[in-house]
Enzyme design. Structure first.
Site, PDB file in Angstrom:
ATOM      1  NE  ARG A 116       2.817  -5.132  11.349  1.00 40.30           N
ATOM      2  CZ  ARG A 116       3.581  -4.820   9.792  1.00 40.30           C
ATOM      3  NH1 ARG A 116       4.991  -4.573   9.914  1.00 40.30           N
ATOM      4  NH2 ARG A 116       3.363  -3.787   9.635  1.00 40.30           N
TER       5      ARG A 116
ATOM      6  NE  ARG B 225      -4.587  -1.453   9.940  1.00 38.90           N
ATOM      7  CZ  ARG B 225      -3.768  -0.880   9.735  1.00 38.90           C
ATOM      8  NH1 ARG B 225      -3.329   0.388   9.073  1.00 38.90           N
ATOM      9  NH2 ARG B 225      -1.829  -1.001  10.229  1.00 38.90           N
TER      10      ARG B 225
ATOM     11  CE  LYS C  35      -2.159  -1.268   3.881  1.00 41.05           C
ATOM     12  NZ  LYS C  35      -0.883  -2.267   4.218  1.00 41.05           N
TER      13      LYS C  35
ATOM     14  NE  ARG D 263       6.721  -0.511  10.277  1.00 40.38           N
ATOM     15  CZ  ARG D 263       5.157  -0.636   9.813  1.00 40.38           C
ATOM     16  NH1 ARG D 263       5.243  -0.134   8.500  1.00 40.38           N
ATOM     17  NH2 ARG D 263       4.210  -1.128  10.165  1.00 40.38           N
TER      18      ARG D 263
ATOM     19  NE  ARG E 169       7.980  -2.733   5.823  1.00 36.94           N
ATOM     20  CZ  ARG E 169       6.968  -3.009   6.006  1.00 36.94           C
ATOM     21  NH1 ARG E 169       6.175  -1.670   5.296  1.00 36.94           N
ATOM     22  NH2 ARG E 169       6.424  -2.926   7.647  1.00 36.94           N
TER      23      ARG E 169
END
Ligand code: AP5
Length: 208
Positions: free
Chosen positions: A165, A88, A13, A154, A127
Site C-alpha cells: 500500500r 487516489r 486521515k 483489517r 490498528r
C-alpha cells in the site's frame, strides 16, 4: 466547506476526519469505508473490490468514481464534505473536478497529513477497526467506543500488504500533492504528533 484529505495509508486521515465530522457535521465520504460496506453487504461492487483491497491495490477507477458521485449528490453532503481516500490518482482527481464543476461546487482545501513510512507501518500493524461503523483505534480496543461494535484487524493491515500500500501511495497518489499545489489549495500538517495537536493545526489551516 469541501475538503480532500491526502496522505499515506495510516497517516491519520480517518482519525482527523472523524474529529471534523463530530465538531462541524461535515459529511464524511471515505471510499475505503464505502467499499468495505459493499463487501460486507456482499454486493456486486463489493465482490469486484475485495480482491484488489485485500492485495493493497487500488480498486478500478470507474467503480470508485461512480460511488463518490452518488455520495456527493446525497442530501447530507450539500452542507460540506470531507473526502477521505479519494482521489487516489490523477484520473480520479480530474473526474472529481469535473463532477464538482457540474454541481457548481468547488474544493476549499486539499489537506495533506504527512507521516514517515516507518511510523505508518507501526500504526497500521496495531490498528483495529469497528466492523459496524468503521471507527479506528489502537490494538487493545475490543469494543468500539462510538457504537459498541466489534473491533477487528483489517485484512490489508497485515505487514506484507502494508508495504505494498505504501508503494502504491508513492507511485499513484503522491503526485496529487503537486496537482493540488497547482490548484493553490494544498495545505500540509505534520501528522506525527498526538492526535489533538494535529487536529488543532488542521482547524487552524482550514480557518475553522
Ligand atoms: P482506505 O480505507 O482509504 O485506506 P488508507 O488510505 O490506506 O487509509 P487508512 O484508512 O488505512 O488510514 P488513515 O490515514 O485513515 O489512518 P487512520 O486515521 O485510520 O483504503 C483501503 C483500500 O480501499 C485501498 O488500499 C484500496 O484498495 C481501496 N480504495 C479506497 N479508496 C480508493 C480509491 N479512491 N481508489 C481506488 N481504491 C480505493 O489511523 C491509522 C492508525 O493510526 C489508527 O489506529 C489510529 O488510531 C492511529 N493514529 C491516527 N492518528 C494518530 C496520531 N496522530 N498519533 C498516533 N496514532 C494515530
Amino acid at each position: 466547506m469541501n475538503i480532500v484529505l491526502l496522505g499515506g495509508p495510516g497517516a491519520g486521515k480517518g482519525t482527523q476526519a472523524q474529529k471534523l465530522v463530530e465538531e462541524f457535521g461535515f459529511a464524511h465520504i471515505s471510499t475505503g469505508d464505502l467499499l468495505r460496506a459493499a463487501i460486507k453487504e456482499g454486493s456486486k461492487l463489493g465482490k469486484k473490490a475485495k480482491g484488489y483491497m485485500d492485495a493493497g491495490q487500488l480498486v478500478p477507477d470507474d467503480l470508485v468514481i461512480d460511488l463518490v458521485k452518488e455520495r456527493l449528490e446525497a442530501d447530507d453532503a450539500q452542507g460540506g464534505f470531507i473526502l477521505d481516500g479519494f482521489p487516489r490518482n490523477t484520473a480520479q482527481a480530474v473526474a472529481l473536478d469535473s463532477e464538482l464543476s457540474i454541481m457548481e461546487r468547488t474544493l476549499d482545501a486539499a489537506l495533506l497529513v504527512s507521516v514517515d513510512p516507518d511510523v505508518i507501518v507501526k500504526r497500521l500493524s496495531s490498528r483495529r477497526t469497528c466492523r459496524s461503523c468503521g471507527y479506528t483505534a489502537p490494538a487493545g480496543t475490543e469494543t468500539c467506543p462510538r457504537c459498541g461494535g466489534e473491533m477487528y484487524q483489517r485484512d490489508d493491515d497485515k505487514p506484507e500488504t502494508i508495504q505494498h500500500r505504501l508503494d502504491v501511495y508513492a507511485t499513484q497518489t503522491a503526485p496529487l500533492v503537486e496537482y493540488y499545489k497547482g490548484h493553490s489549495i494544498l495545505k500540509e500538517v505534520d501528522g506525527d504528533r498526538p492526535v489533538d495537536n494535529v487536529y488543532a493545526d488542521v482547524k487552524a489551516l482550514l480557518n475553522l
